[in-house]
Motif scaffolding. Sequence first.
Motif, PDB file in Angstrom:
ATOM      1  N   ASN B 100     -38.272 -14.897  33.642  1.00 21.45           N
ATOM      2  CA  ASN B 100     -38.455 -13.455  33.456  1.00 21.45           C
ATOM      3  C   ASN B 100     -39.717 -12.792  34.237  1.00 21.45           C
ATOM      4  O   ASN B 100     -39.705 -11.716  34.566  1.00 21.45           O
ATOM      5  N   GLU B 101     -40.579 -13.909  34.357  1.00 20.28           N
ATOM      6  CA  GLU B 101     -41.982 -13.408  34.956  1.00 20.28           C
ATOM      7  C   GLU B 101     -41.609 -13.012  36.519  1.00 20.28           C
ATOM      8  O   GLU B 101     -42.479 -12.102  36.977  1.00 20.28           O
ATOM      9  N   GLY B 102     -40.780 -13.714  37.311  1.00 18.42           N
ATOM     10  CA  GLY B 102     -40.439 -13.458  38.630  1.00 18.42           C
ATOM     11  C   GLY B 102     -39.497 -12.293  38.889  1.00 18.42           C
ATOM     12  O   GLY B 102     -39.119 -11.650  37.896  1.00 18.42           O
ATOM     13  N   HIS B 103     -39.044 -12.325  40.079  1.00 19.74           N
ATOM     14  CA  HIS B 103     -37.866 -11.251  40.317  1.00 19.74           C
ATOM     15  C   HIS B 103     -36.889 -12.268  40.988  1.00 19.74           C
ATOM     16  O   HIS B 103     -37.055 -13.257  41.485  1.00 19.74           O
ATOM     17  N   PHE B 104     -35.443 -11.938  40.735  1.00 19.48           N
ATOM     18  CA  PHE B 104     -34.232 -12.556  41.170  1.00 19.48           C
ATOM     19  C   PHE B 104     -33.934 -12.015  42.597  1.00 19.48           C
ATOM     20  O   PHE B 104     -33.859 -10.936  42.988  1.00 19.48           O
ATOM     21  N   HIS B 105     -33.638 -13.406  43.418  1.00 22.57           N
ATOM     22  CA  HIS B 105     -32.876 -13.087  44.683  1.00 22.57           C
ATOM     23  C   HIS B 105     -31.579 -13.097  44.464  1.00 22.57           C
ATOM     24  O   HIS B 105     -30.796 -12.303  45.282  1.00 22.57           O
ATOM     25  N   ILE B 106     -31.002 -13.827  43.640  1.00 20.39           N
ATOM     26  CA  ILE B 106     -29.755 -13.991  43.257  1.00 20.39           C
ATOM     27  C   ILE B 106     -29.467 -14.192  41.639  1.00 20.39           C
ATOM     28  O   ILE B 106     -30.197 -14.874  41.121  1.00 20.39           O
ATOM     29  N   SER B 107     -28.742 -13.287  40.934  1.00 15.61           N
ATOM     30  CA  SER B 107     -28.366 -13.325  39.765  1.00 15.61           C
ATOM     31  C   SER B 107     -27.294 -13.350  39.364  1.00 15.61           C
ATOM     32  O   SER B 107     -26.609 -12.377  39.042  1.00 15.61           O
ATOM     33  N   GLU B 108     -26.314 -14.479  39.241  1.00 17.51           N
ATOM     34  CA  GLU B 108     -24.917 -14.555  38.846  1.00 17.51           C
ATOM     35  C   GLU B 108     -24.554 -14.937  37.582  1.00 17.51           C
ATOM     36  O   GLU B 108     -23.593 -14.734  37.013  1.00 17.51           O
ATOM     37  N   ARG B 109     -25.742 -15.501  36.791  1.00 17.80           N
ATOM     38  CA  ARG B 109     -25.542 -16.267  35.538  1.00 17.80           C
ATOM     39  C   ARG B 109     -25.402 -15.245  34.565  1.00 17.80           C
ATOM     40  O   ARG B 109     -26.344 -14.244  34.482  1.00 17.80           O
ATOM     41  N   ALA B 110     -24.647 -15.367  33.477  1.00 10.84           N
ATOM     42  CA  ALA B 110     -24.601 -14.371  32.380  1.00 10.84           C
ATOM     43  C   ALA B 110     -25.558 -14.855  31.278  1.00 10.84           C
ATOM     44  O   ALA B 110     -25.450 -15.980  31.022  1.00 10.84           O
TER      45      ALA B 110
END
Lengths: 144, 156
Positions: B100-110
Amino acid sequence: MTYQISPFSTLNQFNRELNRLFDDRPNTQRRPTSTSWTPQVDVAETEESFEVAADIPGVNPEDIEISLHNGLLTIRGERKYDNESSSASYSRRERLLGTFSRQFNLPDSADQETVTAKTNNGVLEITIPKAKKARPISITVQGE
Amino acid sequence: MSTLNKITNSVRESLDVLAEGWQDLWHKARHAITHFTPTSDDENTGGNRWGLLSAELLEGRDEVTVSIEAPGLEKQDFEIFVDNQTLVIKGTKQSSTERNEGHFHISERAYGRFERLVPLPCEVDEGETRAIYKGGVLTIVLPKSKEAQPRIISIS
């Protein structure tokens, strides 16, 4: 030069492809002998590292292969069935067996030498630390 | 047959095959597509709202075994019960705090709360139900109730 356009052969080929695709489906509750699937992944970036998380439920850690070559991270593996039982009958079969693979290009800031990986409750977690020089440094301003 | 008719027939045939295949896929996999309701903590991660929870139901002589692929949870995150001959699996998949602290490059998981229903083929003895969570797969063994078990008749 002449070009021959043949809508029939294209359509026929399309039909054949579709038939092949759907005829391969398990009509009965029989499982296909070999198939492939794609795990869902998250790739997050923090100040210190890149974190890859892939959902791979039911895959044994020894069936996972992770390689890193020229900044390309490859995850490969296979889900095998461990307790196939012939005496019982399946009335529902949604799980996919077979091989999976995914690839990611890592940026130059990744430190390729110190990549670590572990599995936890069906999630493959790969941590790629950033090289020291790529991490943000906060500089304190000195008072006079 | 005219050229146009041939083309029309071919297209129609293609669409029929596609429709049939889609029906089959829908019939087989639609139950696995599960909606995830984000909990307040996860609201900002922008994760996927739909995930796959693939299930398998194996009916033995004395028991029914249901396996569900649900990676990334802890065993205390599950709530399992039987209601009206339907197995109900509820759970909450939480995203880890360090991500949560970083940022996502890919976010596929629910992430979030989910509920999966699996209809059971017979009456089961809910009190004797066992569940194991290993390697991201939840396995639930439900013994059949006495009435549902096959009766063995001995010959005297």
